[in-house]
Design a protein around this motif. Sequence first.
Motif, PDB file in Angstrom:
ATOM      1  N   THR A 102       5.168  14.140 -93.057  1.00 46.58           N
ATOM      2  CA  THR A 102       3.929  13.599 -93.637  1.00 46.58           C
ATOM      3  C   THR A 102       2.739  13.890 -92.711  1.00 46.58           C
ATOM      4  O   THR A 102       1.595  13.850 -93.128  1.00 46.58           O
ATOM      5  N   ALA A 103       3.046  14.216 -91.438  1.00 44.73           N
ATOM      6  CA  ALA A 103       1.953  14.520 -90.506  1.00 44.73           C
ATOM      7  C   ALA A 103       1.470  15.964 -90.627  1.00 44.73           C
ATOM      8  O   ALA A 103       0.316  16.252 -90.307  1.00 44.73           O
ATOM      9  N   ASN A 104       2.345  16.893 -91.053  1.00 52.44           N
ATOM     10  CA  ASN A 104       1.880  18.292 -91.093  1.00 52.44           C
ATOM     11  C   ASN A 104       1.670  18.826 -92.514  1.00 52.44           C
ATOM     12  O   ASN A 104       1.170  19.938 -92.695  1.00 52.44           O
ATOM     13  N   ILE A 105       2.037  18.035 -93.522  1.00 54.98           N
ATOM     14  CA  ILE A 105       2.019  18.565 -94.888  1.00 54.98           C
ATOM     15  C   ILE A 105       0.595  18.870 -95.395  1.00 54.98           C
ATOM     16  O   ILE A 105       0.388  19.856 -96.104  1.00 54.98           O
ATOM     17  N   ASP A 106      -0.381  18.056 -94.997  1.00 55.38           N
ATOM     18  CA  ASP A 106      -1.747  18.302 -95.495  1.00 55.38           C
ATOM     19  C   ASP A 106      -2.286  19.619 -94.943  1.00 55.38           C
ATOM     20  O   ASP A 106      -2.860  20.421 -95.684  1.00 55.38           O
ATOM     21  N   ALA A 107      -2.074  19.827 -93.648  1.00 58.57           N
ATOM     22  CA  ALA A 107      -2.544  21.077 -93.028  1.00 58.57           C
ATOM     23  C   ALA A 107      -1.824  22.269 -93.657  1.00 58.57           C
ATOM     24  O   ALA A 107      -2.431  23.310 -93.934  1.00 58.57           O
ATOM     25  N   LEU A 108      -0.529  22.109 -93.900  1.00 62.63           N
ATOM     26  CA  LEU A 108       0.261  23.194 -94.498  1.00 62.63           C
ATOM     27  C   LEU A 108      -0.275  23.556 -95.883  1.00 62.63           C
ATOM     28  O   LEU A 108      -0.532  24.724 -96.187  1.00 62.63           O
ATOM     29  N   ARG A 158      -1.653  27.224 -79.655  1.00 58.09           N
ATOM     30  CA  ARG A 158      -2.420  26.310 -80.524  1.00 58.09           C
ATOM     31  C   ARG A 158      -1.708  24.958 -80.654  1.00 58.09           C
ATOM     32  O   ARG A 158      -0.502  24.910 -80.914  1.00 58.09           O
ATOM     33  N   ALA A 159      -2.470  23.883 -80.515  1.00 62.16           N
ATOM     34  CA  ALA A 159      -1.868  22.537 -80.506  1.00 62.16           C
ATOM     35  C   ALA A 159      -1.367  22.143 -81.896  1.00 62.16           C
ATOM     36  O   ALA A 159      -0.388  21.396 -82.026  1.00 62.16           O
ATOM     37  N   ASP A 160      -2.022  22.656 -82.936  1.00 62.45           N
ATOM     38  CA  ASP A 160      -1.662  22.224 -84.300  1.00 62.45           C
ATOM     39  C   ASP A 160      -0.715  23.195 -85.001  1.00 62.45           C
ATOM     40  O   ASP A 160      -0.585  23.184 -86.222  1.00 62.45           O
ATOM     41  N   LYS A 161      -0.020  24.044 -84.217  1.00 57.65           N
ATOM     42  CA  LYS A 161       0.915  25.014 -84.804  1.00 57.65           C
ATOM     43  C   LYS A 161       2.081  24.291 -85.504  1.00 57.65           C
ATOM     44  O   LYS A 161       2.430  23.157 -85.129  1.00 57.65           O
ATOM     45  N   ILE A 162       2.656  24.941 -86.513  1.00 54.51           N
ATOM     46  CA  ILE A 162       3.758  24.325 -87.268  1.00 54.51           C
ATOM     47  C   ILE A 162       4.874  25.359 -87.419  1.00 54.51           C
ATOM     48  O   ILE A 162       4.628  26.464 -87.912  1.00 54.51           O
ATOM     49  N   ASN A 163       6.105  25.004 -87.036  1.00 52.56           N
ATOM     50  CA  ASN A 163       7.225  25.941 -87.177  1.00 52.56           C
ATOM     51  C   ASN A 163       8.083  25.582 -88.389  1.00 52.56           C
ATOM     52  O   ASN A 163       8.830  24.616 -88.366  1.00 52.56           O
ATOM     53  N   LEU A 164       7.951  26.360 -89.447  1.00 53.62           N
ATOM     54  CA  LEU A 164       8.786  26.168 -90.642  1.00 53.62           C
ATOM     55  C   LEU A 164       9.621  27.424 -90.863  1.00 53.62           C
ATOM     56  O   LEU A 164       9.904  27.820 -91.987  1.00 53.62           O
ATOM     57  N   GLY A 165       9.985  28.070 -89.748  1.00 57.51           N
ATOM     58  CA  GLY A 165      10.783  29.297 -89.819  1.00 57.51           C
ATOM     59  C   GLY A 165      12.267  28.984 -89.859  1.00 57.51           C
ATOM     60  O   GLY A 165      12.892  28.963 -90.925  1.00 57.51           O
ATOM     61  N   VAL A 166      12.816  28.697 -88.702  1.00 53.23           N
ATOM     62  CA  VAL A 166      14.265  28.483 -88.609  1.00 53.23           C
ATOM     63  C   VAL A 166      14.715  27.232 -89.376  1.00 53.23           C
ATOM     64  O   VAL A 166      13.964  26.257 -89.470  1.00 53.23           O
ATOM     65  N   GLY A 167      15.919  27.281 -89.913  1.00 53.82           N
ATOM     66  CA  GLY A 167      16.466  26.155 -90.672  1.00 53.82           C
ATOM     67  C   GLY A 167      17.035  25.094 -89.750  1.00 53.82           C
ATOM     68  O   GLY A 167      18.226  25.057 -89.470  1.00 53.82           O
ATOM     69  N   ARG A 203       9.887  18.153-100.589  1.00 54.05           N
ATOM     70  CA  ARG A 203       9.746  19.156-101.657  1.00 54.05           C
ATOM     71  C   ARG A 203       8.771  18.643-102.721  1.00 54.05           C
ATOM     72  O   ARG A 203       7.841  19.334-103.134  1.00 54.05           O
ATOM     73  N   GLU A 204       9.043  17.402-103.162  1.00 62.35           N
ATOM     74  CA  GLU A 204       8.220  16.822-104.241  1.00 62.35           C
ATOM     75  C   GLU A 204       6.772  16.639-103.793  1.00 62.35           C
ATOM     76  O   GLU A 204       5.835  16.951-104.534  1.00 62.35           O
ATOM     77  N   LEU A 205       6.611  16.149-102.581  1.00 61.67           N
ATOM     78  CA  LEU A 205       5.263  15.915-102.047  1.00 61.67           C
ATOM     79  C   LEU A 205       4.508  17.241-101.891  1.00 61.67           C
ATOM     80  O   LEU A 205       3.306  17.327-102.186  1.00 61.67           O
TER      81      LEU A 205
END
Length: 397
Positions: free
Chosen positions: A383-389, A26-35, A323-325
Motif C-alpha cells: 500500500t506504500a508503493n502502489i500509488d507511485a507504481l 534513488r530512495a524511492d526505487k521499487i523492485n518488482l522484478g524477482v518473484g 492485484r485488485e487494488l
Amino acid sequence: MFFDNIVAASADPILGLTEEFKNDTRADKINLGVGIYKTNEGVTPILKCVKQAEKIIFDTETTKSYLPIVGSPEYGRLVRELVLGKDSEIIVADRARSVQAPGGTGALRIGADFLVQQNVTKKVWISDPTWANHFQVFGKAGLETAKYKYYNPETHGLDFEGMKASLKQAKAGDAVVLHACCHNPTGIDPTAAQWEELAKLFAELKLIPFFDFAYQGFGNGIEEDAFGVRTFLKYNSEVLIANSFSKNFGLYNERIGALTIVSADKETADRVFSQMKIAVRANFSNPPAHGAAIVTTVLSNPELRALWVEEVKEMRDRIKEMRELFVKKLSALGVKNDFSFINEQYGMFSFSGLSKEQVARLKEEFGIYIVGSGRISVAGITTANIDALCAAIAKVL
Ligand code: LMR
C-alpha cells in the motif's frame, strides 16, 4: 591466455535486475522484478512455522553428518504426499521416487540430466513465454528445446487451441514442461476441463509430462493447486515433477526442492531411482540438510502444519488484494487500457502487457524494476508503493 576467448555473458534477466536495483541510489526505487514475497511492510519474512521448526531442529539436531545421496527419506515421503495426495494410489503402489534437490531449479536440472543420460528423450517443449531460466536449464543439460504456444496477447488469456496445435507437432517420446499452477510469467493456468483435455492429449500423443511446481498454495490453495498434476497422473503413468519450497515456505536461500518421478510400476521405479541417485551424485553428491529439516518438521507436526497452511493463505490473500487494488487504482487514474485481466491471473506475477520500451522507461525515469517481458511481481506491491507504481505506469502508457 587460456581465457582470452571467453565472451562476457549478458546479465540474468531476473536476478541481474536485482543487482541493478541494489546499485540504484534513488530512495524511492521499487523492485518488482524477482518473484519474492513481501509483506505490506515491504519485508520478506521468515514464516512463523519456519522459526518454530528451526528452534526444534536447533534443540534436537545431533549431527551434521552427510544425508543419503537422495536426501532425507522422510522428507521425500512428505513431498510425495503433498504433491500426489496423501491417499494417492501411486503411493500405495509405490510407483513414485523423490530426491531432495537444491531448490526447484536443482530439481529441474536433475530431471533434465536423468532424461539425457538415460536416453529417455532428446527434446523438450517449453511454453512461450516461460520462466527465463527454463531454456538454459534444459539446454545446458543437453536437450534440444522447442516452444509451444501458450499466451494470447489479444485476449490476455491462454491460447489453448494454439497450445494443442503446437503439442501435436511434438514427436512421441518428447518431453514437455508444464507449469503446475501459477504459470510464470503469465499467471494464466488451464481450467479444470482444459487440464483434463491436456492430460488425455499427452497420453494419446505419448509425450512425457515434466511439471515445474514452484508455487503450490499461491493459486487457489495447497491441495487445489495440485489439480493439474493429479489429473495428469490419472491418464499418464510416467511423469516428472520438480517442486520447490522457496515460495510457499519462504525458504528462498535454503535452496530446497525435490524431483519426484512417477513410473509405471514399482520395479521400474526402483531402476529409475538408482539412476536419479547417479544424477545427484554427479552434480552435488548429496543435498544440504537444513531446508529439508524445516519442511519435514513443519509438515509432520499437526500444529506447525496448520500454521503453515494459514501463513500460505495469508500470502495468497495479500497478493490477490494487491492485484485488485492495482487494477482499481489504474482505472481510477483514467488509463485507457483495461487491466481487469490481471484479476484473472494466479500466483505471484502479473503479466501486464507493458512493452519493452515501457518497462525501460519505468526503470530509467521512475526507478521501478520489472522484468523485460512486462512481468510484474505483485508479491512486491504494498500500500506504500502502489500509488507511485500506478502513477508511473499511467505516464508510460
Ligand atoms: C522468479 O521467476 O522471479 C523466481 O523464480 C526467481 C528466479 O530464480 O528467477
